[in-house]
Motif scaffolding. Structure first.
Motif, short mmCIF file in Angstrom:
data_model
loop_
_atom_site.label_atom_id
_atom_site.label_comp_id
_atom_site.label_asym_id
_atom_site.label_seq_id
_atom_site.Cartn_x
_atom_site.Cartn_y
_atom_site.Cartn_z
N SER A 103 14.59 17.95 36.35
CA SER A 103 14.24 17.98 34.92
C SER A 103 14.49 19.36 34.32
O SER A 103 14.90 19.47 33.16
CB SER A 103 12.82 17.51 34.66
N GLU A 104 14.31 20.42 35.14
CA GLU A 104 14.59 21.77 34.61
C GLU A 104 16.07 21.92 34.28
O GLU A 104 16.44 22.44 33.22
CB GLU A 104 14.21 22.84 35.65
N GLY A 105 16.93 21.42 35.19
CA GLY A 105 18.38 21.53 34.98
C GLY A 105 18.80 20.75 33.74
O GLY A 105 19.60 21.23 32.92
N LEU A 106 18.24 19.56 33.57
CA LEU A 106 18.62 18.72 32.43
C LEU A 106 18.11 19.34 31.13
O LEU A 106 18.77 19.31 30.10
CB LEU A 106 18.07 17.31 32.60
N LYS A 107 16.92 19.94 31.21
CA LYS A 107 16.35 20.60 30.01
C LYS A 107 17.26 21.75 29.58
O LYS A 107 17.53 21.93 28.39
CB LYS A 107 14.94 21.10 30.34
N GLU A 108 17.75 22.47 30.57
CA GLU A 108 18.62 23.60 30.24
C GLU A 108 19.93 23.10 29.63
O GLU A 108 20.42 23.65 28.65
CB GLU A 108 18.90 24.36 31.53
N ALA A 109 20.46 22.02 30.18
CA ALA A 109 21.76 21.53 29.70
C ALA A 109 21.66 20.87 28.31
O ALA A 109 22.59 20.93 27.52
CB ALA A 109 22.34 20.54 30.70
N PHE A 110 20.51 20.24 28.02
CA PHE A 110 20.41 19.45 26.78
C PHE A 110 19.44 20.03 25.76
O PHE A 110 19.38 19.55 24.63
CB PHE A 110 20.00 18.01 27.12
N GLY A 111 18.64 20.99 26.16
CA GLY A 111 17.68 21.58 25.23
C GLY A 111 16.53 20.64 24.89
O GLY A 111 15.80 20.89 23.93
#
Ligand code: AMP
Length: 503
Positions: free
Chosen positions: A318-326
């Protein structure tokens, strides 16, 4: 009643539409909301399926079988128990049987029909194999739907959302799927989908296990990969998975190994674990970017990220996706249950029975997950190439036609080789069926032969050939994949499966 079944690689779940018109998980006889897709053979006629089989795998590794789903559509795979060789279809049918029997007992009703979900990238052989598992136990699988579509369907219905673009990021025990879906509460329209068929939680377990084996070997000179330590390795697998799960909520945890009287505690931190699995996560991100591109969207167009599959509980994901998508991925649905709930909704749409769902006039549109074509001869180079007829990510049902030309006068036949794959080079594609089509006599070279393909809503391929200059020439070919069970085999296996009792 048509139940919805998520026949998972590691865990399975079954759901129905309750008396209030809401999708609901049916717990198993042990009280669990999901059932591990693990079978323990106790001789040839009795099996234990689920949590107990999973726990017993340490004591009886040679009679325990898991990860069956990854072998669906593989004709070479066999699990030998006594003098019987079980195919993936038979093994899957036993899991289905356990789910159905449990649900029948809990709901006190007979179940004969089901909607079953499969990963979006499953090809038609794997879908057919799934359908055959139902046939083996007398269950009619009325529809096969893609897992991410089911998840989006359940989310759309349960949350009656405004129009939005959803990324369904589905990372289970053995597979990964990324799908972009437009949902507006009533419509679920899949835009694009792709996945990695052999990436999931088990690979994360392997990273931990490899590390632990290395540390243990360095300290004690014992290689747990040695055949003598099958039970210890199985136990390490179980503990490695538990440690991985613990690291989803804790920043460090310990793994205990005992072998030949030696006990060792190995500490692994979340940071260490993140480092081990980052390259694997990065592979999923490449697929996500590619799927966005296929849907003609950019990260800022995504309104919601829906996490599906147990492995999405890992914070790095979820951290990686949050970084990629804001945006923070959604925690509104239970990643282990949402797929089965979606399948139950699809079942009730087919049944046309549940008023609330009927009134909501749900529309579901899926896309194809592979390009389908034929092998043809490149007129310039003379080389064999893959000519795609139906593109990947075409809305289903999809239909397309391409024209080809005979290569010599009086050509007697054409060899039709149906392909699945994205590239022109024939080394990178799969041939899924070969047919010879007899041509009428005295055709001139360069006579046009049309090949039409239809991919139906279950992603089953139908192929037709016609010659425009000869009216009435029309041939339909039926792909009988080598990898699937023949009808007489199905009958025989039905008999074998019916004799097996689930304890
Ligand atoms: P599924 O196929 O969706 O049931 O996913 C099962 C996978 O999710 C297995 O590899 C589990 O080890 C993994 N899993 C389940 N819970 C967690 C958790 N809390 N943290 C990390 N992985 C988990």
């Amino acid at each position: 009643m048509i139940v919805g079944i998520d026949l998972g690689t590691t865990n399975s779940a079954i759901a129905y539409i309750n008396a209030y018109g809401k999708p609901e998980i049916i717990h198993n006889r042990e009280g669990g909301r999901t059932t591990p897709s693990v079978i323990l053979f106790e001789g040839n006629e009795t099996v234990i399926i689920g949590e107990e089989a999973k726990n017993n795998s340490v004591l009886d590794p040679f009679n325990t079988i898991d990860f069956i789903k990854s072998e669906m559509g593989n004709p070479q795979y066999k699990f030998i128990s006594g003098d019987i060789a079980f195919s993936p279809e038979e093994l899957s049918s036993l899991i289905l049987k356990k789910l159905i029997e449990d649900a029948e007992e809990v709901l006190n009703t007979k179940i004969e029909k089901a909607v079953v979900t499969v990963p979006a990238y499953f090809n038609d052989a794997q879908r057919k194999a799934t359908q055959d598992s139902g046939k083996l136990i007398g269950i009619d699988i009325v529809k096969i739907i893609n897992e991410p579509t089911a998840a989006a369907l359940a989310y759309g219905l349960l949350h009656n959302s405004d129009p939005q673009n959803i990324l369904v990021y589905d990372l289970g025990g053995g597979t990964f799927d990324a799908t972009i879906v437009k949902v507006n509460g009533k419509e679920v329209i899949v835009q694009a989908t792709d996945g990695i068929r052999d990436l999931g939680g088990r690979d994360f377990d392997d990273k931990i296990i490899e590390y632990a084996i290395k540390v243990f070997n360095e300290k004690h000179g014992i290689d747990l990969m040695d055949i003598d330590y099958v039970k210890e390795l199985q136990e390490l697998r179980r503990r490695g998975e538990n440690l991985k799960k613990a690291l989803s909520t804790r920043v460090e945890s310990q793994l205990y190994i005992s072998c030949k009287g030696i006990r060792e505690a190995i500490t692994i931190t979340r940071d260490q674990f993140n480092e081990m699995i980052k390259p694997l996560y990065n592979r999923t991100e490449i697929i996500v970017q590619d799927v966005l591109h296929q849907a003609n969207l950019s990260p800022k167009d995504i309104d919601k990220i829906l996490l599906v599959g147990g492995s999405t509980r890992i914070p790095l994901i979820s951290e990686g996706l949050k970084e990629a998508f804001g945006i923070t991925p959604s925690k509104e649905v239970n990643p282990d249950e949402v797929v089965a709930l979606g399948a139950a909704i699809q079942g009730s749409i087919l049944e046309d029975g549940i008023k609330e769902i009927k009134d909501s006039k749900l529309i579901i549109k899926d896309v194809s997950s592979h390009s389908i074509g034929v092998i043809s001869i490149d007129s310039k180079s003379g080389d064999k190439i893959n000519s795609i007829i139906l593109n990947r990510n075409s809305p289903l049902p999809a239909k397309s036609r391409r024209s080809f030309y005979t290569i010599e006068d009086n050509q007697e036949a054409i060899k039709l080789q149906i392909t699945e794959g994205e590239l022109e080079e024939i080394d990178y594609i799969t041939i899924i069926g070969e047919f010879e089509i007899k041509l009428p006599a005295k055709l001139k070279r360069d006579t046009q032969v049309d090949i039409e393909m239809i991919l139906d809503e279950n992603q089953i391929i139908h192929v037709f050939t016609s010659i425009p200059q000869i009216s009435g020439f029309f041939e339909e070919v039926h792909i009988e994949r080598e990898s699937n069970l023949k009808s007489e085999e199905l009958e025989k296996k039905k008999d074998i499966v019916s004799k097996i009792e689930i304890d």
